[in-house]
Design a protein around this motif. Structure first.
Motif, short mmCIF file in Angstrom:
data_model
loop_
_atom_site.label_atom_id
_atom_site.label_comp_id
_atom_site.label_asym_id
_atom_site.label_seq_id
_atom_site.Cartn_x
_atom_site.Cartn_y
_atom_site.Cartn_z
N ASN A 1 -16.87 1.90 -6.72
CA ASN A 1 -15.99 1.72 -7.02
C ASN A 1 -15.40 2.36 -5.71
O ASN A 1 -14.46 2.33 -5.02
N ARG A 2 -15.33 4.32 -6.12
CA ARG A 2 -14.98 4.87 -5.27
C ARG A 2 -14.65 4.66 -4.04
O ARG A 2 -14.16 4.10 -2.65
N ARG A 3 -16.21 4.07 -3.23
CA ARG A 3 -16.27 4.13 -2.74
C ARG A 3 -15.70 2.99 -1.67
O ARG A 3 -14.75 2.44 -0.51
N THR A 4 -15.96 1.88 -2.94
CA THR A 4 -15.07 0.40 -2.25
C THR A 4 -13.57 0.46 -2.27
O THR A 4 -13.05 0.06 -0.90
N ALA A 5 -13.37 1.21 -2.79
CA ALA A 5 -11.61 1.25 -2.85
C ALA A 5 -11.36 1.87 -1.49
O ALA A 5 -10.38 1.77 -0.08
N LEU A 6 -12.32 3.55 -0.29
CA LEU A 6 -12.02 3.72 0.04
C LEU A 6 -12.27 2.74 1.73
O LEU A 6 -11.34 2.74 2.63
N LEU A 7 -13.04 2.23 1.55
CA LEU A 7 -13.11 0.97 2.49
C LEU A 7 -12.15 0.27 2.77
O LEU A 7 -12.16 -0.77 3.39
N SER A 8 -11.90 -0.30 1.39
CA SER A 8 -11.25 -1.69 1.38
C SER A 8 -9.51 -0.77 1.69
O SER A 8 -8.65 -1.06 3.09
N GLY A 9 -9.60 0.41 1.51
CA GLY A 9 -7.66 0.58 2.67
C GLY A 9 -8.12 1.02 3.42
O GLY A 9 -7.35 1.16 4.59
N ALA A 10 -9.37 1.05 4.10
CA ALA A 10 -9.53 2.10 5.43
C ALA A 10 -8.96 -0.02 5.86
O ALA A 10 -8.47 0.42 7.14
N GLY A 11 -10.30 -0.79 5.61
CA GLY A 11 -9.45 -2.12 6.24
C GLY A 11 -8.81 -2.33 6.27
O GLY A 11 -8.08 -3.08 7.31
N ALA A 12 -8.63 -2.20 5.24
CA ALA A 12 -6.25 -2.36 5.21
C ALA A 12 -5.39 -2.09 6.14
O ALA A 12 -4.96 -2.85 6.88
N MET A 13 -5.41 -0.73 6.48
CA MET A 13 -5.26 0.05 7.78
C MET A 13 -5.42 -0.17 9.32
O MET A 13 -4.65 -0.53 9.97
N ALA A 14 -6.58 0.04 8.71
CA ALA A 14 -7.06 -1.26 10.16
C ALA A 14 -6.48 -2.41 10.63
O ALA A 14 -5.92 -2.18 12.18
N VAL A 15 -6.63 -3.41 9.80
CA VAL A 15 -5.60 -4.70 9.58
C VAL A 15 -4.65 -4.65 10.23
O VAL A 15 -3.46 -5.16 10.98
N ALA A 16 -3.94 -3.47 9.40
CA ALA A 16 -2.08 -3.73 9.48
C ALA A 16 -2.17 -3.43 11.34
O ALA A 16 -0.96 -3.11 11.89
N LEU A 17 -2.90 -2.21 11.59
CA LEU A 17 -2.74 -1.13 12.91
C LEU A 17 -2.67 -2.12 13.77
O LEU A 17 -2.33 -2.27 14.83
N ILE A 18 -3.86 -2.64 13.67
CA ILE A 18 -4.17 -4.12 14.90
C ILE A 18 -3.12 -5.49 14.53
O ILE A 18 -2.47 -5.92 16.34
N ALA A 19 -3.20 -5.71 13.70
CA ALA A 19 -1.72 -6.72 13.60
C ALA A 19 -0.50 -6.14 14.39
O ALA A 19 0.79 -6.81 15.05
N GLY A 20 -0.03 -4.96 13.54
CA GLY A 20 1.18 -4.65 14.41
C GLY A 20 1.21 -4.23 15.90
O GLY A 20 2.53 -4.91 16.11
N THR A 21 -0.34 -3.46 15.89
CA THR A 21 -0.02 -3.66 18.17
C THR A 21 -0.22 -5.08 18.64
O THR A 21 0.65 -5.24 19.29
N GLY A 22 -0.71 -5.77 18.04
CA GLY A 22 -0.71 -6.73 18.30
C GLY A 22 0.42 -7.36 18.04
O GLY A 22 0.97 -8.94 19.77
N GLY A 23 1.38 -7.91 17.44
CA GLY A 23 2.54 -8.51 17.34
C GLY A 23 3.58 -7.32 18.67
O GLY A 23 4.47 -8.18 19.01
N TYR A 24 3.87 -6.24 18.56
CA TYR A 24 4.20 -5.46 19.72
C TYR A 24 4.06 -6.13 20.38
O TYR A 24 5.07 -6.39 21.43
N LEU A 25 3.44 -6.10 21.10
CA LEU A 25 2.38 -6.36 22.45
C LEU A 25 3.05 -7.84 22.65
O LEU A 25 3.62 -8.23 23.77
N LEU A 26 2.68 -8.94 21.58
CA LEU A 26 3.03 -9.82 22.02
C LEU A 26 4.77 -10.17 22.45
O LEU A 26 4.91 -10.95 22.66
#
Length: 184
Positions: A86-111
């Motif tokens: 459960n801890r590992r899954t939570a950490l991986l999910s959090g890291a994935g959500a942060m990565a998606v947010a970072l990519i989406a934010g960077t892409g939105g800014y550039l576009l």
């Protein structure tokens, strides 16, 4: 086994005497080897006794205790494993959500940055005037800093053909004279 060890110890002692090693420092090494050989039968006897004891079958009560202990241990380890997963899954999910947010934010800014540049270029092209017209509008803007009084003072009408509204605007053509502060 004990007889074989005793024979080996006796041969070591005879080898020291025959080789005239009674004053040689190696005699101590050979003596230690003889003592080590003397301990070997005792170790073998203890190992054989332990092996014999392990062959005794468990009683029904001992089997029940063993099963209960095994079951309790497995439950505890399963709970620990579930918490770790459960801890590992939570950490991986959090890291994935942060990565998606970072990519989406960077892409939105550039576009968005590119689209703003295009919109500004289009507006600049629409508002582009010749240098003479720009100078004329600039002097009117400088002479009339607030256009609201001029817009409310004139007559307004609507063109029937185009439907567009129009108004007469009274504008100052010359800048206001600079007022000189009173001399004290």
């Amino acid at each position: 086994m004990a007889d074989a060890v005793a024979t080996a110890q006796e041969e070591l002692a005879q080898g020291v005497k025959r080789g005239e090693l009674t004053r040689d420092p190696y005699r101590f090494v050979l003596g230690a080897l003889s003592v080590t050989l003397g301990l070997f039968p005792g170790f073998v006897a203890r190992i054989e006794a332990a092996a014999e004891g392990a062959r005794v079958p468990l009683s029904a009560e001992e089997k029940a205790v063993f099963r209960r202990d095994l079951r309790d241990s497995l439950r505890q380890e399963a709970g620990n494993l579930a918490r770790a997963i459960n801890r590992r899954t939570a950490l991986l999910s959090g890291a994935g959500a942060m990565a998606v947010a970072l990519i989406a934010g960077t892409g939105g800014y550039l576009l968005g940055r590119g689209s703003v540049r295009e919109e500004v270029a289009v507006l600049e092209a629409r508002l582009a005037l010749g240098s003479g017209a720009s100078r004329a509008w600039l002097s009117l803007i400088q002479a009339n800093s607030d256009p609201r009084p001029a817009l409310t003072a004139g007559n307004s009408w609507q063109d029937q053909a185009s439907g567009r509204r129009a108004a007469e605007v009274r504008l100052w053509l010359d800048p206001a004279a600079a007022s000189v502060p009173p001399h004290r």
